[in-house]
Design a protein around this motif. Structure first.
Motif, PDB file in Angstrom:
ATOM      1  N   PRO A  38       1.219   0.022   4.022  1.00  0.00           N
ATOM      2  CA  PRO A  38       0.263  -0.966   3.503  1.00  0.00           C
ATOM      3  C   PRO A  38      -0.199  -1.941   4.568  1.00  0.00           C
ATOM      4  O   PRO A  38       0.528  -2.240   5.524  1.00  0.00           O
ATOM      5  CB  PRO A  38       1.070  -1.702   2.422  1.00  0.00           C
ATOM      6  CG  PRO A  38       2.497  -1.563   2.878  1.00  0.00           C
ATOM      7  CD  PRO A  38       2.587  -0.230   3.567  1.00  0.00           C
ATOM      8  N   GLY A  73       2.316  -3.318  -0.540  1.00  0.00           N
ATOM      9  CA  GLY A  73       2.881  -1.992  -0.804  1.00  0.00           C
ATOM     10  C   GLY A  73       3.368  -1.846  -2.235  1.00  0.00           C
ATOM     11  O   GLY A  73       3.198  -0.789  -2.870  1.00  0.00           O
ATOM     12  N   ILE A 103       5.493   5.416  -0.129  1.00  0.00           N
ATOM     13  CA  ILE A 103       4.835   4.183   0.311  1.00  0.00           C
ATOM     14  C   ILE A 103       5.909   3.315   0.954  1.00  0.00           C
ATOM     15  O   ILE A 103       6.865   2.897   0.303  1.00  0.00           O
ATOM     16  CB  ILE A 103       4.171   3.442  -0.866  1.00  0.00           C
ATOM     17  CG1 ILE A 103       3.048   4.316  -1.450  1.00  0.00           C
ATOM     18  CG2 ILE A 103       3.612   2.100  -0.407  1.00  0.00           C
ATOM     19  CD1 ILE A 103       2.319   3.685  -2.630  1.00  0.00           C
ATOM     20  N   LEU A 105       7.662   0.155   2.439  1.00  0.00           N
ATOM     21  CA  LEU A 105       7.726  -1.298   2.564  1.00  0.00           C
ATOM     22  C   LEU A 105       8.459  -1.556   3.878  1.00  0.00           C
ATOM     23  O   LEU A 105       9.670  -1.339   3.974  1.00  0.00           O
ATOM     24  CB  LEU A 105       8.486  -1.919   1.383  1.00  0.00           C
ATOM     25  CG  LEU A 105       8.004  -1.552  -0.024  1.00  0.00           C
ATOM     26  CD1 LEU A 105       8.725  -2.423  -1.063  1.00  0.00           C
ATOM     27  CD2 LEU A 105       6.500  -1.674  -0.173  1.00  0.00           C
TER      28      LEU A 105
END
Length: 223
Positions: A38, A73, A103, A105
């Protein structure tokens, strides 16, 4: 083929388009091995403002901006089908085997093994490239709200020209939509191919992943 995708925080300003992008990425995860990193977006902008007020140390502001990536995220995971939040890289393969979309973090990973400078020149663009390096992945896609790298800011200048291909050394002295440190990083990591593409058009990300030509900029070190 494997891909690291950085989803830019600027897409937070485009609710429906971001949701559509996340839906497409969730579908692609069934066929392609992708990892999402992200951006920081509004969450990182808050850190910038606090830094201006308090004059934080570079390390403190760098780590707070990384935590901003974590927050984005979590949001992305909440709106992306078939996605799984991960904190480290050792379980990426197991997520891929389930045909799901990891995803990352990044705070836990970067707080323990961050080799990057603590500077506002280093944003999620370079962090994504660093993650790709750690995983040995040679394809990085920076998903932003512009069509690619331009000669000038296309949001301000109508005569800005999209660069279809550019080398990192050409980017070093240019102000573009990628962070200031990324060209230097790509000069060192010559095997990494970086695509800058507009996430408001999810089909373009799909075309890159499927090896087709599309509207984007390719950043690649010269042989």
């Amino acid at each position: 083929m494997k891909f690291v995708l950085k989803i830019g925080g600027s897409l937070l300003n485009h609710k429906e388009e971001l949701k559509r992008l996340c839906s497409v990425l969730g579908e692609l995860a069934a066929r392609y091995k992708m990892l999402i990193v992200p951006g920081g977006g509004r969450f990182a902008d808050l850190v910038r403002n606090v830094d201006k007020i308090y004059g934080l140390s570079p390390l403190a502001s760098h780590r707070m901006a990384i935590l901003a990536m974590d927050q984005y995220g979590i949001l992305l995971a909440d709106i992306t089908p078939s996605s799984v939040i991960i904190h480290m890289l050792d379980n990426v393969d197991s997520v891929w085997r389930r045909r799901e979309l990891p995803i990352l973090l990044p705070s836990r990973l970067l707080f323990t093994s961050d080799e990057l400078p603590s500077s506002w020149d280093v944003t999620s663009d370079t962090i994504s490239a660093y993650i790709a390096k750690l995983l040995g992945i040679e394809n990085l896609i920076l998903v932003k709200d512009v069509d690619g790298v331009f000669t000038r800011d296309p949001k301000k200048y109508s005569d800005a020209v999209l660069l279809e291909k550019v080398s990192p050394d050409e980017l070093v002295n240019m102000r573009t939509c990628v962070d200031a440190f990324l060209p230097k990083f790509l000069l060192l990591e010559k095997e990494l191919t970086c695509y800058v593409v507009n996430g408001l058009h999810p089909e373009r990300i799909q075309q890159i992943v499927e090896g087709e030509r599309t509207t984007a900029t390719i950043i690649k070190a010269k042989p």
